[in-house]
Design an enzyme around this catalytic site. Sequence first.
Site, PDB file in Angstrom:
ATOM      1  CG  LEU A   1      24.577 -19.146 -50.743  1.00  0.00           C
ATOM      2  CD1 LEU A   1      24.850 -19.502 -52.382  1.00  0.00           C
ATOM      3  CD2 LEU A   1      24.784 -17.933 -50.136  1.00  0.00           C
TER       4      LEU A   1
ATOM      5  CD  GLU B   1       7.824 -20.725 -44.106  1.00  0.00           C
ATOM      6  OE1 GLU B   1       8.509 -19.171 -44.478  1.00  0.00           O
ATOM      7  OE2 GLU B   1       7.538 -19.780 -43.656  1.00  0.00           O
TER       8      GLU B   1
ATOM      9  CD  GLU C   1      17.380 -16.064 -48.272  1.00  0.00           C
ATOM     10  OE1 GLU C   1      17.750 -15.700 -47.647  1.00  0.00           O
ATOM     11  OE2 GLU C   1      18.077 -16.944 -49.533  1.00  0.00           O
TER      12      GLU C   1
ATOM     13  CG  HIS D   1      12.381 -27.889 -37.867  1.00  0.00           C
ATOM     14  ND1 HIS D   1      11.525 -27.424 -37.479  1.00  0.00           N
ATOM     15  CD2 HIS D   1      13.155 -26.897 -38.051  1.00  0.00           C
ATOM     16  CE1 HIS D   1      11.126 -26.127 -37.189  1.00  0.00           C
ATOM     17  NE2 HIS D   1      12.120 -25.912 -37.774  1.00  0.00           N
TER      18      HIS D   1
ATOM     19  CG  LEU E   1      11.576 -18.938 -42.653  1.00  0.00           C
ATOM     20  CD1 LEU E   1      12.694 -18.268 -42.002  1.00  0.00           C
ATOM     21  CD2 LEU E   1      12.300 -20.168 -42.860  1.00  0.00           C
TER      22      LEU E   1
END
Lengths: 246, 130, 585
Positions: free
Chosen positions: C392, C50, C246, C45, C243
């Site tokens: 984070l 990303e 971010e 995984h 996903l």
Amino acid sequence: MKERTVQLEVLRYNPDTDTEAHFQRYEVVCQEEWVVLDALNKVKADIDPTLNYRWSCHMAVCGSCGMMINGEPKLSCHAFLRDYEGVIRVEPLTHFPVERDLVTAPDDFMEKLKRVKPYVIGKMKPIEEGEHRQTPAQLMKFRQYSMCINCMLCYAACPEYGLTPHFVGPAALTLAHRYNLDSRDEGRKERMEVVATKEGVWECTFVGACSEVCPAHVDPASALQQLKIVGSIDWIVEHLLPGGKS
Amino acid sequence: MSRRPLIREVPPTSWFFRHPRYLRYMAREITCIFVGAYCVLLVVALQRLAAGPEAWAGFLQGLRSADSIVFHLLALAAALYHAGTWFNATQKAMPLQVGENFVPGNVISGAHYVVWVVLSLAILFFAGVF
Amino acid sequence: MDTIRTDVAIIGAGGAGLRAAIALAQTDPTLRIALISKVYPMRSHTCAAEGGAAGVIKPDDSFDLHFDDTVGGGDWLSDQDCVEYFIHEAPKELLQLEHWGCPWNREADGSVAVRPFGGMKKKRTWFAADKSGFHILHTLFQTSLQFPSITRHDEYYALDLLVDDGRCQGLTAMEMRSGELRQFHAKAVIICGGGAGRMFPFSTNGAIKTGDGMAMAYRAGAPLKDMEFVQYHPTGLPNTGSLLTEACRGEGGILVNKNGRRYLQDYGMGPETPVGQPQLKTMELGPRDRVSQAYWHELQKGNTVTTQWGECVLLDMRHLGEKKINERLPLVRELAEAYLGVDIVKEAVPIRPVVHYMMGGISTNTAAATPLPGLFAAGECACVSLNGANRLGSNSLVELLVFGRRAALSAIEHIQGLPAPDAAALGACADATQKRIDTLYARTDGTESMSGLRREMMDTMEKNVGIYRTEAGLQEGVAKIHELRQRYGRVILTDKSKVFNTDLFQVLELGSMLDCAEAVTVGALARRESRGAHQRLDYVDRDDRNFLRHTMVYHQGLDAPRVDYLDVVITKSPPGVRDYSGDHK
């Protein structure tokens, strides 16, 4: 959310009980926006737990779920039900031995991937010296060819691989090309010993099916043709030009 | 109770019926037969020309036959398809990088078509067509 | 049961496992290394990550800043000696990857490029387009192919650890294609089996994230630490849970509610920054726990957008322009288009928070060693603790590399001078696995459907152990998961064949998930405070006096687990206030 009843015709094979493969029909209620993988998951959870297939990421990046859907190699997580009418035929990826149901044995592919030496070859500089400088243009030279998710759809599509299984194949050769083009690598000559061979790039007759089915836009066909040119120039330099190494 | 992988054979002479893309591929490959046959025809033409005016007249007469016309039509179609698929393929083999971007493939293939048209017109001109 | 003899066995061939294998092979080429995974390494995984990997490299950055960002981001639950080690190793590991061919994005001058990421004061996230995890995984896998001392055992499902003489000395595993059981005898075992997000119904996680590695260690007596800290990634697709990195926000994307308001400013992350000019560590670049929690509050207030897939907020990236999107977020554009029919260049995309990562895991120290001698762990399956109460973004990919390598070095230290494993003793342990599998095959009086139990587990976790938790909800969750664990003893194995039996694997995976789920629920109930990703409506404040400690959960068979606590290591940063407002210094 709109629902839709889907009929799947799935190849089944269990070496414990079968000498041949046979098809099994499933009818399952799906959401309109689902992919074939979602339909298979519903079959397995609610109808038939003995159905076997591989999957993981459900976002076309892990390469697990390759199978033949209506005769076309596709990732089942990327085969949208809205694109299909009638009974959907689901089979394991062509040109690979079938282990069980939709699960194939990828051993040949894994061996070929290793054979082309898909890693940076050359003198490693110390970490303390920082990164190799590589301009955005140098990166773009090879980046497309680094996108391969190893899903093997190209091997299922390639008729050469089907007819002459010793062919190293699109994905493995493309990976060799990716490293050849990387400014940090010095291993082109070593790789060409594997690539510019009868079972390497010279088995390719540019059918182009590999690039048509590739879900990651790698365009392996272009890599192979470029390798042929590189291989040819190497040969000319070596055999026909004065001073070429023999 | 153990492994017994199933091998599915690829039919060696009918595999290309499995998908339209394979039929297109075979059609492309078959065109080389017509291209080769036309080259043989050109060699024969030269030989007839060297053998004198009677032989040459007889050759031209033969070209006007029904069989010959059919062959020429097929060979022309084959040559066009052959050239078209070849030119479309060239963009794959010769990527042109300018800075971070690549020249669009259609531009590379398109340039081949342009050169082809120019050369064809030149040949027709020297042949006295205009 | 056939025996495979090796020196170090690694369970899991994702980023951490591959890094550990390479480190072992490079440090001592005479070592025999068994790299065992239930999937081919490229399927791990890690490939789905990303955004990028953080490491201090630019002149305007400093280790102190990375330290502060990580410790604050973790709401002071991170062990600071571990964070200190990590931040210094991070840039070295990322450079090592670069040397191995990883296609990091570059500045015009050819140096590595970095981008802004949530909760980080400076730009320090290295990235490879928006497929950083994919490229890291493939670089590691391809690099590993050159080491003949790494023997891979692809599609082997690891089952139980073998412990003898107080040390972990191997494991049992099933060769998935044949159904045959094998035992691995080794002098050290490194678990890199990933997280267990699939215990929730809605996650970014792939099918394989079922906590098998965590459960194996747990059953063998190693404690699971801080399991109640489950990270919700703020931006997942509302139908598939996929996903959206971010980096969407790092590049300037904004989050708006149904009224077009950038609502994050109402939750301590304001004042509003100019559109398309994100400011580090504030507004959309706040930490994941706060951003996800803001969604929950908006949901309560009725400010979310109602879509056919549920209540969403909108991620608007139109102002980034097509060129920037194609260059930096091509995968995101493809995903939104393919699965949602939304072109992010033209429309805002509806998203909602989804379960993404587990901060908790097998308890290890900074050297990646678990309390069970001979057993090491690295990656998401481990809890060092680097990430504390909230991770984070872009720290995790580096964590794989830093602690994958560290686990390898620790394993090498451990095996020096050790005698070969006692084959007879381990063989006797392995019988337990044989019995466990035989019982499943032989059972004729099963009453529980595997998919039914799984659905009940997922529904329980979603309902009772979500973004905000209550005493009543957690008690219900603990009781329900406990009940499901008992009922699992009567689960039906429908498919009794041996060759690639995914019904069996899913039954086993369910067992792993239930064990991990119990640790999550029990830990959550016991932690009577709110910290990072663990938020309680009945205990809204952080309680450093009582809970500046790690939750340690110990397996007790079918009985409720035992809960204990371990103090957090504080070195130079005493617990402070997490300030993500625009006026922070």
